[in-house]
Design a protein around this motif. Structure first.
Motif, short mmCIF file in Angstrom:
data_model
loop_
_atom_site.label_atom_id
_atom_site.label_comp_id
_atom_site.label_asym_id
_atom_site.label_seq_id
_atom_site.Cartn_x
_atom_site.Cartn_y
_atom_site.Cartn_z
N THR A 218 7.99 1.58 2.82
CA THR A 218 6.69 0.97 3.13
C THR A 218 6.96 -0.47 3.53
N LEU A 219 6.64 -0.82 4.77
CA LEU A 219 7.04 -2.11 5.32
C LEU A 219 5.84 -3.03 5.55
N PRO A 220 6.01 -4.33 5.29
CA PRO A 220 4.94 -5.28 5.62
C PRO A 220 4.86 -5.44 7.13
N ALA B 205 -0.98 -6.51 4.94
CA ALA B 205 -0.97 -5.20 5.58
C ALA B 205 0.41 -4.55 5.48
N PHE B 206 0.41 -3.24 5.25
CA PHE B 206 1.67 -2.50 5.10
C PHE B 206 1.56 -1.17 5.84
N VAL B 207 2.73 -0.65 6.23
CA VAL B 207 2.79 0.66 6.89
C VAL B 207 3.77 1.55 6.14
N LYS B 208 3.31 2.74 5.78
CA LYS B 208 4.18 3.76 5.20
C LYS B 208 4.84 4.49 6.36
N CYS B 209 6.17 4.42 6.45
CA CYS B 209 6.88 4.85 7.66
C CYS B 209 7.53 6.22 7.50
N ASP C 29 -6.12 -1.38 -1.40
CA ASP C 29 -7.57 -1.49 -1.46
C ASP C 29 -8.21 -0.66 -0.35
N TYR C 30 -7.48 -0.54 0.76
CA TYR C 30 -7.90 0.29 1.89
C TYR C 30 -6.69 1.12 2.32
N CYS C 31 -6.94 2.38 2.65
CA CYS C 31 -5.85 3.25 3.11
C CYS C 31 -6.34 4.07 4.29
N VAL D 176 -4.05 -3.57 2.60
CA VAL D 176 -4.42 -2.49 3.52
C VAL D 176 -3.16 -1.71 3.85
N LEU D 177 -3.20 -0.40 3.62
CA LEU D 177 -2.05 0.46 3.88
C LEU D 177 -2.36 1.44 5.00
N PHE D 178 -1.49 1.47 5.99
CA PHE D 178 -1.59 2.42 7.10
C PHE D 178 -0.47 3.43 6.97
N VAL D 179 -0.80 4.71 7.00
CA VAL D 179 0.22 5.75 6.96
C VAL D 179 0.59 6.11 8.39
#
Length: 459
Positions: free
Chosen positions: A144-146, A155-159, A300-302, A443-446
């Protein structure tokens, strides 16, 4: 005792056996009993050598193995046809073998999870092994990268693009491969289910390629796949090169049932993975480890792409299940955060209702009888997650901006994989109006990834 995936132990055993034969060439001439006694002595010498070269705090202090142990637990019991089943091995045996092959204990190589379990008598430790990816299990299995996104400080992304075939479907594929031996055993026991162990599946490419890749590696029967006539040629070629029986149809022409899928894939006596309700318990496990990796980020947001919907349903079901476990004084060993916080977490599923959209992997004119949309509404209605959580159709104009942001952050993705970011851009003003502190929230984006069709163009 330690629970380990048989395939990992089989691979470890083969490497240890090969290294011993290279180190002691004359061992090949020995009788079976003498061979394993010499191998046990050799392994113990290597363990002692390892410990002598390290400080006392770094020593493994492993117990020596007996030749009879190697023969009974590994040579005799471990067979290829047991791949995919869970097996139990003494942790000391695994650590000795892993130290010999990788110069580190098994618990480190395969990222053992330790969880202290308090009992009325004493504190004990429950240990569970990571399962994915199959050749080198880890938890978390992908990073999971910033990322830098205008207007967001956290903000982060699950890669999931780090997976072998490039998408999160590799996780599902392992569960399907694990389910297959059980399915065959049910046939052998004479249960009243389908009689021919061939599996059928509707796929836009990702699921079919992921499942067939692991089936091919484990010498399991080839998939029968049904794909749309507009599925790109390189995807269809990849499916065929991997060994899939590929059937093409206009999937918008009519709504299909399990029986239709089996008929159209010339597998009437087979088993349909797409719609059948017989494997609902397996579908709950499709993304259970990934779900915990997402949950443990405590966003908090996904934002999650929603095609079949299995991933988002798995995440919300896990939260729902953990709430029930908590009420009974229990929790899953993989949970690392408070389950109560998710009542304030907003989960948004990024969907697509247009066949012409670049989000083609999220499109389906018809939803199956196993309707994940209804399940999302049911779980949100229980208020275990924020009441604003829902599915939203992504407008095409935000996809290009999302791809540009992804490229600036060096993310490997395709439009469908990063649809959650496109949805955030679309909803940003609405969310800010409701939550002015949004810029400071996590905020996490998959990113469900990008299919690596280039790996399978020539096989």
């Amino acid at each position: 005792m330690a629970t380990a995936y048989t395939y990992d132990v089989l691979d470890l055993w083969h490497k240890a056996n090969s290294e011993f034969k290279s180190a002691e060439p004359k061992s090949k001439l020995l009788k079976t009993e003498e061979y394993y006694k010499n191998m046990a002595d050799h392994l113990q010498a290597e363990v002692l050598k390892y410990d002598r070269e390290r400080d006392e705090t770094e020593r493994l202090n492993l117990r020596p193995l007996a030749g009879s142990t190697l023969y009974r637990k590994l040579h005799f019991d471990l067979k290829k046809d047991s791949i995919g089943e869970d097996c139990r091995y003494d942790e000391n045996t695994l650590n000795v073998l892993c130290m010999y092959v990788y110069q580190m204990p098994y618990s480190k190589r395969f990222l053992l999870l330790d969880r202290h379990v308090e009992t009325p008598q004493e504190g004990t430790i429950e240990r569970v092994w990571a399962e994915f990816p199959i050749h080198q299990p880890a938890y978390p299995a992908t990073p999971t990268l910033p990322v830098s996104i205008p207007g967001l400080e956290n903000a982060f992304v699950k890669c999931e693009n780090y997976n072998y075939t490039g998408t999160h479907k590799d996780r599902m594929a392992l569960e399907v491969a694990s389910f297959y031996p059980e399915y065959v055993r049910d046939i052998q026991r004479g249960k009243s289910i389908v009689a021919n162990p061939n599996l059928s599946l509707i796929t836009s490419g990702c699921a079919g390629i992921a499942i067939q890749s692991i089936f091919r590696a484990l010498n399991l029967p080839n998939l029968h796949v049904l794909t749309d006539e507009e599925t790109p040629a390189d995807v269809q070629l990849a499916l065929r090169n991997l060994g899939c029986e590929v059937f093409v149809k206009d999937l918008d022409a009519e709504e299909l049932s399990t029986q239709d899928v089996l008929r159209l894939t010339h597998n009437e006596d087979g088993f349909d993975l797409t719609f059948t309700k017989e494997i609902e318990y397996v579908k709950l496990k499709y993304y259970d480890w990934l779900s915990f990796e997402i949950i443990n980020e405590a966003p908090d947001y996904c934002f999650i792409p929603f095609g079949s919907g299995d991933l988002m349903v798995n995440v919300l079901r896990r939260i729902d299940l953990e709430r029930k476990l908590f009420e009974g004084g229990k929790s899953d060993h993989r949970l690392q955060v408070s389950i109560h916080r998710f009542r304030k977490t907003r989960f948004f599923g990024a969907t697509n209702s247009r066949k012409s959209s670049s989000l083609n992997k999220l499109y389906s004119k018809y939803f199956s009888e196993n309707d994940n949309r209804m399940e999302i509404e049911r779980i949100v209605g229980k208020q275990n997650v924020h009441r604003d959580s829902r599915l939203v159709d992504v407008e095409e104009e935000y996809v290009e901006e999302a791809l540009a942001i992804a490229e600036s952050n060096y993310l490997k993705c395709e439009p469908s994989g990063i649809a959650g970011l496109a949805l955030f851009l679309q909803m940003r003003d609405e969310l800010l109006e409701k939550d002015p502190d949004l810029p400071n929230k996590k905020v996490l984006f998959v990113n469900t990834g990008k299919l690596k069709t280039e790996l399978f163009q020539t096989i």
